[in-house]
Design a protein around this motif. Structure first.
Motif, PDB file in Angstrom:
ATOM      1  N   LEU A   1       0.874  -1.167  -0.162  1.00 21.32           N
ATOM      2  CA  LEU A   1      -0.154   0.021  -0.146  1.00 21.32           C
ATOM      3  C   LEU A   1       0.802   1.272  -0.030  1.00 21.32           C
ATOM      4  O   LEU A   1       0.459   2.162  -0.717  1.00 21.32           O
ATOM      5  CB  LEU A   1      -0.945   0.156   1.177  1.00 21.32           C
ATOM      6  N   GLN A   2       2.049   1.213   0.820  1.00 13.35           N
ATOM      7  CA  GLN A   2       2.998   2.403   0.711  1.00 13.35           C
ATOM      8  C   GLN A   2       3.353   2.774  -0.673  1.00 13.35           C
ATOM      9  O   GLN A   2       3.486   4.089  -0.815  1.00 13.35           O
ATOM     10  CB  GLN A   2       4.102   2.390   1.599  1.00 13.35           C
ATOM     11  N   ASP A   3       3.290   1.881  -1.637  1.00 14.08           N
ATOM     12  CA  ASP A   3       3.887   2.316  -3.015  1.00 14.08           C
ATOM     13  C   ASP A   3       2.807   2.538  -3.880  1.00 14.08           C
ATOM     14  O   ASP A   3       2.883   2.729  -5.105  1.00 14.08           O
ATOM     15  CB  ASP A   3       4.839   0.997  -3.455  1.00 14.08           C
ATOM     16  N   ASN A   4       1.487   1.835  -3.518  1.00 12.89           N
ATOM     17  CA  ASN A   4       0.280   2.099  -4.534  1.00 12.89           C
ATOM     18  C   ASN A   4      -0.878   2.383  -3.950  1.00 12.89           C
ATOM     19  O   ASN A   4      -2.021   1.977  -3.868  1.00 12.89           O
ATOM     20  CB  ASN A   4       0.039   0.393  -5.002  1.00 12.89           C
ATOM     21  N   ASN A   5      -0.729   3.593  -3.166  1.00 10.61           N
ATOM     22  CA  ASN A   5      -1.857   4.302  -2.428  1.00 10.61           C
ATOM     23  C   ASN A   5      -2.744   4.979  -3.267  1.00 10.61           C
ATOM     24  O   ASN A   5      -2.563   6.468  -3.157  1.00 10.61           O
ATOM     25  CB  ASN A   5      -1.222   5.280  -1.221  1.00 10.61           C
ATOM     26  N   ASN A   6      -3.499   4.148  -3.905  1.00 12.86           N
ATOM     27  CA  ASN A   6      -4.544   4.839  -4.670  1.00 12.86           C
ATOM     28  C   ASN A   6      -5.891   4.035  -4.744  1.00 12.86           C
ATOM     29  O   ASN A   6      -5.797   2.968  -4.252  1.00 12.86           O
ATOM     30  CB  ASN A   6      -4.079   4.998  -6.280  1.00 12.86           C
ATOM     31  N   ARG A   7      -6.981   4.544  -5.221  1.00 14.47           N
ATOM     32  CA  ARG A   7      -8.372   3.891  -5.157  1.00 14.47           C
ATOM     33  C   ARG A   7      -8.309   2.689  -5.978  1.00 14.47           C
ATOM     34  O   ARG A   7      -8.949   1.833  -5.554  1.00 14.47           O
ATOM     35  CB  ARG A   7      -9.274   4.873  -5.733  1.00 14.47           C
ATOM     36  N   GLU A   8      -7.634   2.782  -7.141  1.00  8.86           N
ATOM     37  CA  GLU A   8      -7.641   1.452  -7.989  1.00  8.86           C
ATOM     38  C   GLU A   8      -6.954   0.211  -7.352  1.00  8.86           C
ATOM     39  O   GLU A   8      -7.473  -0.739  -7.385  1.00  8.86           O
ATOM     40  CB  GLU A   8      -6.857   1.901  -9.297  1.00  8.86           C
ATOM     41  N   TRP A   9      -5.752   0.567  -6.558  1.00 14.43           N
ATOM     42  CA  TRP A   9      -5.163  -0.601  -6.081  1.00 14.43           C
ATOM     43  C   TRP A   9      -5.807  -1.064  -5.054  1.00 14.43           C
ATOM     44  O   TRP A   9      -6.052  -2.277  -4.709  1.00 14.43           O
ATOM     45  CB  TRP A   9      -3.768   0.006  -5.532  1.00 14.43           C
ATOM     46  N   TRP A  10      -6.487  -0.094  -4.056  1.00 14.97           N
ATOM     47  CA  TRP A  10      -7.112  -0.551  -2.924  1.00 14.97           C
ATOM     48  C   TRP A  10      -8.715  -1.236  -3.226  1.00 14.97           C
ATOM     49  O   TRP A  10      -8.754  -2.421  -2.876  1.00 14.97           O
ATOM     50  CB  TRP A  10      -7.811   0.608  -2.223  1.00 14.97           C
ATOM     51  N   GLN A  11      -9.144  -0.896  -4.407  1.00 11.22           N
ATOM     52  CA  GLN A  11     -10.197  -1.928  -4.839  1.00 11.22           C
ATOM     53  C   GLN A  11      -9.915  -3.165  -5.302  1.00 11.22           C
ATOM     54  O   GLN A  11     -10.680  -4.151  -5.000  1.00 11.22           O
ATOM     55  CB  GLN A  11     -11.069  -1.062  -5.934  1.00 11.22           C
ATOM     56  N   GLU A  12      -8.546  -3.450  -6.001  1.00  9.90           N
ATOM     57  CA  GLU A  12      -8.103  -4.704  -6.222  1.00  9.90           C
ATOM     58  C   GLU A  12      -7.962  -5.405  -5.115  1.00  9.90           C
ATOM     59  O   GLU A  12      -8.136  -6.791  -5.358  1.00  9.90           O
ATOM     60  CB  GLU A  12      -7.128  -4.718  -7.174  1.00  9.90           C
ATOM     61  N   HIS A  13      -7.445  -4.735  -4.045  1.00 14.85           N
ATOM     62  CA  HIS A  13      -6.850  -5.511  -2.839  1.00 14.85           C
ATOM     63  C   HIS A  13      -7.979  -5.338  -1.618  1.00 14.85           C
ATOM     64  O   HIS A  13      -7.158  -5.829  -0.434  1.00 14.85           O
ATOM     65  CB  HIS A  13      -5.464  -5.150  -2.647  1.00 14.85           C
ATOM     66  N   GLU A  14      -8.896  -4.982  -1.697  1.00 11.79           N
ATOM     67  CA  GLU A  14      -9.694  -4.874  -0.421  1.00 11.79           C
ATOM     68  C   GLU A  14     -10.084  -6.121   0.108  1.00 11.79           C
ATOM     69  O   GLU A  14     -10.097  -6.131   1.473  1.00 11.79           O
ATOM     70  CB  GLU A  14     -11.002  -4.038  -0.985  1.00 11.79           C
ATOM     71  N   ASP A  15     -10.285  -7.251  -0.643  1.00 14.94           N
ATOM     72  CA  ASP A  15     -10.476  -8.522  -0.024  1.00 14.94           C
ATOM     73  C   ASP A  15      -9.292  -8.806   0.791  1.00 14.94           C
ATOM     74  O   ASP A  15      -9.491  -9.509   2.171  1.00 14.94           O
ATOM     75  CB  ASP A  15     -10.817  -9.485  -1.006  1.00 14.94           C
ATOM     76  N   SER A  16      -7.992  -8.558   0.366  1.00 15.60           N
ATOM     77  CA  SER A  16      -6.912  -8.791   1.263  1.00 15.60           C
ATOM     78  C   SER A  16      -7.183  -7.922   2.550  1.00 15.60           C
ATOM     79  O   SER A  16      -6.626  -8.615   3.897  1.00 15.60           O
ATOM     80  CB  SER A  16      -5.492  -8.559   0.408  1.00 15.60           C
ATOM     81  N   TYR A  17      -7.358  -6.869   2.521  1.00 20.49           N
ATOM     82  CA  TYR A  17      -7.471  -5.764   3.710  1.00 20.49           C
ATOM     83  C   TYR A  17      -8.358  -6.359   4.737  1.00 20.49           C
ATOM     84  O   TYR A  17      -8.073  -6.597   5.727  1.00 20.49           O
ATOM     85  CB  TYR A  17      -7.723  -4.671   3.504  1.00 20.49           C
ATOM     86  N   LEU A  18      -9.285  -6.975   4.213  1.00 23.48           N
ATOM     87  CA  LEU A  18     -10.578  -7.652   4.980  1.00 23.48           C
ATOM     88  C   LEU A  18      -9.997  -8.707   5.608  1.00 23.48           C
ATOM     89  O   LEU A  18     -10.254  -8.965   6.807  1.00 23.48           O
ATOM     90  CB  LEU A  18     -11.885  -7.885   4.385  1.00 23.48           C
TER      91      LEU A  18
END
Length: 211
Positions: A18-35
């Protein structure tokens, strides 16, 4: 997963990316990992700590960027707090650096600050706090907080607890990195032990410097 099994190593990897990809697109792709790697394990951990420290809340992952020059939309750490009173309680945080554990208070209304200073000034309560902080430091915590550069007006510069009088907020924390036990169910007891080390500080603040 319905019982806490530990914080997986992937939680730290998530924040490294996330530190290298702090944007909405990356987050949406990896939100399941966050959860699955961050939010669910921490929720289960806090549920097991609740009987001893009360209910806790996880902070939202989104940053408030309205007044910030930094427009990155997501926090690069997941924090949680078990509040004893508003602004007073126990804290933990997961980030790419690992686990941070802390406690104390961060808010300082004028009335709260006046109560805190009066209690530090009084020999009984002031010396009690000094001894508590000595024990907290001996346990490996760093004593922190927003401070004035000089002793506040109305108190002698040579006051025996001058450094404590300078505090506007008071907390203690320790950065633990990525201990092996964090990935196991034993993390509940290890974190509970660290919060117990901070209980005298949190209790003192609750009695003498509450909001």
């Amino acid at each position: 997963m319905t019982t806490f099994q530990g914080i997986p190593a992937g939680a730290f990897g998530f924040y490294e990316e996330l530190q290298d990809n702090n944007n909405r697109e990356w987050w949406q792709e990896h939100e399941d990992s966050y959860l699955s790697l961050v939010r669910e394990p921490l929720s289960l951990l806090l549920a097991e700590l609740e009987p001893r420290f009360g209910p806790a809340k996880l902070f939202r992952p989104n940053r408030d960027i309205r007044f910030s020059e930094d427009k990155s939309p997501y926090k690069t750490a997941q924090g949680a707090v078990a509040s004893v009173q508003e602004g007073v309680g126990y804290y933990l945080q997961i980030s790419a650096d690992g686990l941070l554990v802390g406690g104390g208070y961060h808010s300082h209304t004028p009335a709260q600050l006046a109560r805190y200073r009066n209690s530090v000034d009084a020999s009984g309560t002031g010396e009690s706090l000094r001894r508590i902080l000595e024990a907290v430091a001996a346990a490996g915590f760093a004593v922190e907080g927003e401070k004035l550069k000089t002793v506040p007006r109305g108190y002698a510069r040579e006051h025996p607890r001058a450094e404590l009088l300078k505090h506007k907020s008071l907390s203690a924390s320790v950065n633990l990195g990525r201990p092996d036990w964090l990935a196991t169910p034993a993390a509940v007891q290890d974190i509970a032990g660290l919060w117990e080390d901070l209980r005298p500080l949190v209790d003192w603040v609750s009695r003498h410097a509450a909001p």
